[in-house]
Design a protein around this motif. Structure first.
Motif, mmCIF file in Angstrom:
data_model
loop_
_atom_site.group_PDB
_atom_site.id
_atom_site.type_symbol
_atom_site.label_atom_id
_atom_site.label_comp_id
_atom_site.label_asym_id
_atom_site.label_seq_id
_atom_site.Cartn_x
_atom_site.Cartn_y
_atom_site.Cartn_z
ATOM 1 N N LYS A 178 -42.525 127.419 112.883
ATOM 2 C CA LYS A 178 -41.127 127.338 112.453
ATOM 3 C C LYS A 178 -40.935 126.456 111.222
ATOM 4 O O LYS A 178 -39.915 126.542 110.547
ATOM 5 N N ASP A 179 -41.930 125.621 110.916
ATOM 6 C CA ASP A 179 -41.830 124.762 109.740
ATOM 7 C C ASP A 179 -42.650 125.307 108.575
ATOM 8 O O ASP A 179 -43.222 124.567 107.791
ATOM 9 N N HIS A 180 -42.710 126.664 108.467
ATOM 10 C CA HIS A 180 -43.574 127.261 107.443
ATOM 11 C C HIS A 180 -43.133 126.963 106.020
ATOM 12 O O HIS A 180 -43.877 127.198 105.083
ATOM 13 N N LYS A 181 -41.917 126.443 105.843
ATOM 14 C CA LYS A 181 -41.477 126.116 104.490
ATOM 15 C C LYS A 181 -41.856 124.701 104.080
ATOM 16 O O LYS A 181 -41.554 124.260 102.983
ATOM 17 N N LEU A 182 -42.495 123.954 104.984
ATOM 18 C CA LEU A 182 -42.950 122.625 104.631
ATOM 19 C C LEU A 182 -44.185 122.725 103.730
ATOM 20 O O LEU A 182 -44.898 123.712 103.727
ATOM 21 N N ALA A 183 -44.436 121.649 102.978
ATOM 22 C CA ALA A 183 -45.567 121.661 102.048
ATOM 23 C C ALA A 183 -46.877 121.817 102.801
ATOM 24 O O ALA A 183 -47.068 121.261 103.882
ATOM 25 N N SER A 184 -47.788 122.566 102.221
ATOM 26 C CA SER A 184 -49.089 122.803 102.825
ATOM 27 C C SER A 184 -50.062 121.703 102.421
ATOM 28 O O SER A 184 -50.068 121.243 101.284
ATOM 29 N N ALA A 185 -50.895 121.288 103.376
ATOM 30 C CA ALA A 185 -51.901 120.272 103.073
ATOM 31 C C ALA A 185 -52.990 120.840 102.174
ATOM 32 O O ALA A 185 -53.705 120.096 101.503
ATOM 33 N N ASP A 186 -53.130 122.170 102.159
ATOM 34 C CA ASP A 186 -54.192 122.817 101.383
ATOM 35 C C ASP A 186 -53.762 123.162 99.962
ATOM 36 O O ASP A 186 -54.586 123.542 99.145
ATOM 37 N N CYS A 187 -52.488 123.093 99.663
ATOM 38 C CA CYS A 187 -52.003 123.515 98.352
ATOM 39 C C CYS A 187 -50.814 122.662 97.940
ATOM 40 O O CYS A 187 -49.807 122.614 98.643
ATOM 41 N N SER A 188 -50.934 122.019 96.800
ATOM 42 C CA SER A 188 -49.839 121.189 96.294
ATOM 43 C C SER A 188 -48.914 121.963 95.366
ATOM 44 O O SER A 188 -47.903 121.433 94.903
ATOM 45 N N LEU A 189 -49.259 123.238 95.082
ATOM 46 C CA LEU A 189 -48.462 124.041 94.166
ATOM 47 C C LEU A 189 -47.346 124.765 94.906
ATOM 48 O O LEU A 189 -47.489 125.102 96.081
ATOM 49 N N PRO A 190 -46.230 125.035 94.227
ATOM 50 C CA PRO A 190 -45.162 125.821 94.848
ATOM 51 C C PRO A 190 -45.590 127.268 95.067
ATOM 52 O O PRO A 190 -46.366 127.824 94.274
ATOM 53 N N VAL A 191 -45.104 127.870 96.154
ATOM 54 C CA VAL A 191 -45.446 129.239 96.517
ATOM 55 C C VAL A 191 -44.167 130.053 96.669
ATOM 56 O O VAL A 191 -43.224 129.624 97.350
ATOM 57 N N ILE A 192 -44.121 131.210 96.027
ATOM 58 C CA ILE A 192 -42.999 132.144 96.153
ATOM 59 C C ILE A 192 -43.503 133.383 96.870
ATOM 60 O O ILE A 192 -44.487 133.999 96.445
ATOM 61 N N VAL A 193 -42.845 133.765 97.943
ATOM 62 C CA VAL A 193 -43.210 134.967 98.684
ATOM 63 C C VAL A 193 -42.251 136.096 98.327
ATOM 64 O O VAL A 193 -41.026 135.921 98.393
ATOM 65 N N VAL A 194 -42.797 137.238 97.955
ATOM 66 C CA VAL A 194 -42.007 138.454 97.748
ATOM 67 C C VAL A 194 -42.422 139.438 98.835
ATOM 68 O O VAL A 194 -43.552 139.922 98.850
ATOM 69 N N GLY A 195 -41.530 139.707 99.781
ATOM 70 C CA GLY A 195 -41.899 140.551 100.905
ATOM 71 C C GLY A 195 -40.761 141.437 101.366
ATOM 72 O O GLY A 195 -39.772 141.631 100.655
ATOM 73 N N ASN A 196 -40.899 141.980 102.562
ATOM 74 C CA ASN A 196 -39.845 142.801 103.143
ATOM 75 C C ASN A 196 -39.890 142.681 104.662
ATOM 76 O O ASN A 196 -40.859 142.163 105.224
ATOM 77 N N ILE A 197 -38.860 143.156 105.314
ATOM 78 C CA ILE A 197 -38.827 143.114 106.776
ATOM 79 C C ILE A 197 -39.025 144.503 107.366
ATOM 80 O O ILE A 197 -38.919 144.681 108.573
ATOM 81 N N THR A 198 -39.310 145.481 106.514
ATOM 82 C CA THR A 198 -39.579 146.844 106.979
ATOM 83 C C THR A 198 -40.964 147.266 106.515
ATOM 84 O O THR A 198 -41.517 146.698 105.567
ATOM 85 N N VAL A 199 -41.527 148.279 107.174
ATOM 86 C CA VAL A 199 -42.778 148.855 106.696
ATOM 87 C C VAL A 199 -42.445 149.879 105.623
ATOM 88 O O VAL A 199 -41.327 150.386 105.547
ATOM 89 N N GLY A 200 -43.422 150.195 104.800
ATOM 90 C CA GLY A 200 -43.177 151.173 103.737
ATOM 91 C C GLY A 200 -42.792 150.499 102.435
ATOM 92 O O GLY A 200 -42.531 149.291 102.377
ATOM 93 N N GLY A 201 -42.753 151.288 101.375
ATOM 94 C CA GLY A 201 -42.510 150.758 100.043
ATOM 95 C C GLY A 201 -41.069 150.360 99.811
ATOM 96 O O GLY A 201 -40.143 151.077 100.175
ATOM 97 N N THR A 202 -40.887 149.201 99.186
ATOM 98 C CA THR A 202 -39.551 148.752 98.782
ATOM 99 C C THR A 202 -39.512 148.412 97.297
ATOM 100 O O THR A 202 -38.505 147.910 96.812
ATOM 101 N N GLY A 203 -40.615 148.658 96.583
ATOM 102 C CA GLY A 203 -40.637 148.354 95.154
ATOM 103 C C GLY A 203 -41.108 146.948 94.841
ATOM 104 O O GLY A 203 -40.695 146.380 93.831
#
Length: 344
Positions: A37-62
């Motif tokens: 549940k705390d997946h937005k907290l900083a990672s110990a393995d990476c000090s760089l910011p991370v942007i996720v581009v995803g979807n909540i459905t299967v299949g192509g969304t562009g």
């Protein structure tokens, strides 16, 4: 589109036979989300910011053209991004994972989308089924100061700073059920916790590319490209008969784009998503090689067909067209992210 996919978007009653499996899927997903549940907290393995581009459905969304746009926007803001991807379809043979994808990488070893992203963006692309491993590897590449995860929204173990969800404006959420009863990877309520939800409202004609858009995100095609030579031909000059060949998640969008571009589509040949094309696939289709007919495919498909492409095979590149309002929101998020990074 498979029978089960058709059922998702046409409310077929027989889909209820999957109810027990959907309940199990919901339970497992809920437990995983609670655990991370705390997946937005900083990672110990990476000090760089991370942007996720995803979807909540299967299949192509562009996602792919949007990620390409996002790379260019990040560069405009002074960032040097890298992209991480699962590398779906990449052969387990060959170099160990994580793998760094470059312009000359064999798509069979990297997957089609990572190869395309590397070619279109020119930035490092790292593939690994374990997103954390890929992120850690990418963060150690010289000069990289921000990471984009192509998909991975449900990879809760991976920390992230910004979540962007793409939604198919035509198909939306189908019947609204979780897998396998419906197309949802997560419930629609998940959208309340993401940073930006972007609706892909489909194709816009090339003549309208420079106009202000009512919707946040559309796709545009301005030319076709000969696969062997890379020569561009304006869509307005391309009046030959067109055979569509594709192995993507939502081939109907590809067909709609071709037709709305004014191309004369006379046949369509769909393969499963991420299909590993061979010369035999095209031999079996018995497509003509006459000068007045062409084979047209998406960029994701074309990267796997260059070795055996013929002179009348073309690719239809797609670009993301972003409204000024969405670009402003994204820019504001990046400025905020920059200030947080500086103050760490």
């Amino acid at each position: 589109m498979s029978n089960i996919e058709q059922a998702w978007y046409t409310n077929k009653k027989w889909i209820w036979v999957f109810l027990p499996f959907t309940l199990l899927f919901w339970l497992i997903s809920a437990l995983r989300r609670w655990r991370y549940k705390d997946h937005k907290l900083a990672s110990a393995d990476c000090s760089l910011p991370v942007i996720v581009v995803g979807n909540i459905t299967v299949g192509g969304t562009g996602k792919t053209p949007f990620v390409i746009f996002l790379v260019e926007l990040l560069k405009k803001h002074g960032y040097s991004p890298a992209i991480v991807s699962r590398g779906y379809g990449a052969s387990k043979l060959g170099p160990s994972f994580p793998r760094l994808v470059n312009l000359i990488s064999d798509p069979s070893l990297t997957g089609d989308e990572p190869s395309l992203l590397a070619m279109r963006t020119g930035c490092p692309v790292v593939i690994d089924a374990n997103r954390n491993v890929a992120v850690k590897y990418a963060s150690q590449i010289s000069g990289v100061d921000i990471i984009i995860s192509d998909d991975g929204l449900q990879h809760y173990k991976m920390s992230r700073d910004i979540e962007i969800v793409l939604i198919d404006g035509a198909r939306k959420f189908g019947n609204g059920f979780l897998l396998p009863m419906g197309p949802l990877r997560e419930s629609e309520s998940r959208l309340a916790s993401v940073d930006i939800s972007v609706v892909n409202s489909g194709f816009i004609a090339a003549s309208d590319v420079t106009s202000e858009l009512e919707y946040d995100y559309r796709l545009a095609a301005t030319n076709v490209i000969q696969i062997l030579t890379g020569d561009k031909t304006a869509l307005s000059d391309e009046h030959r008969k067109v055979h569509l060949v594709s192995g993507i998640g939502n081939p109907q969008r590809f067909k709609d784009t071709a037709i709305k571009s004014g191309l004369n589509v006379i046949s369509e040949h769909w393969f499963p998503d991420h299909h590993n094309f061979t010369k035999a696939d095209f031999d079996n289709l018995k497509l003509t090689s006459s000068d007045d007919e062409i084979v047209l495919m998406t960029e994701k498909d074309a990267v796997k067909c260059r070795k055996f492409a013929q002179c009348n095979w073309f690719v239809l590149p797609i670009d993301a067209i972003i409204s000024s309002s969405l670009e402003q929101v994204l820019s504001d998020k990046l400025r905020l992210l920059t200030s947080k990074t500086i103050n760490k």
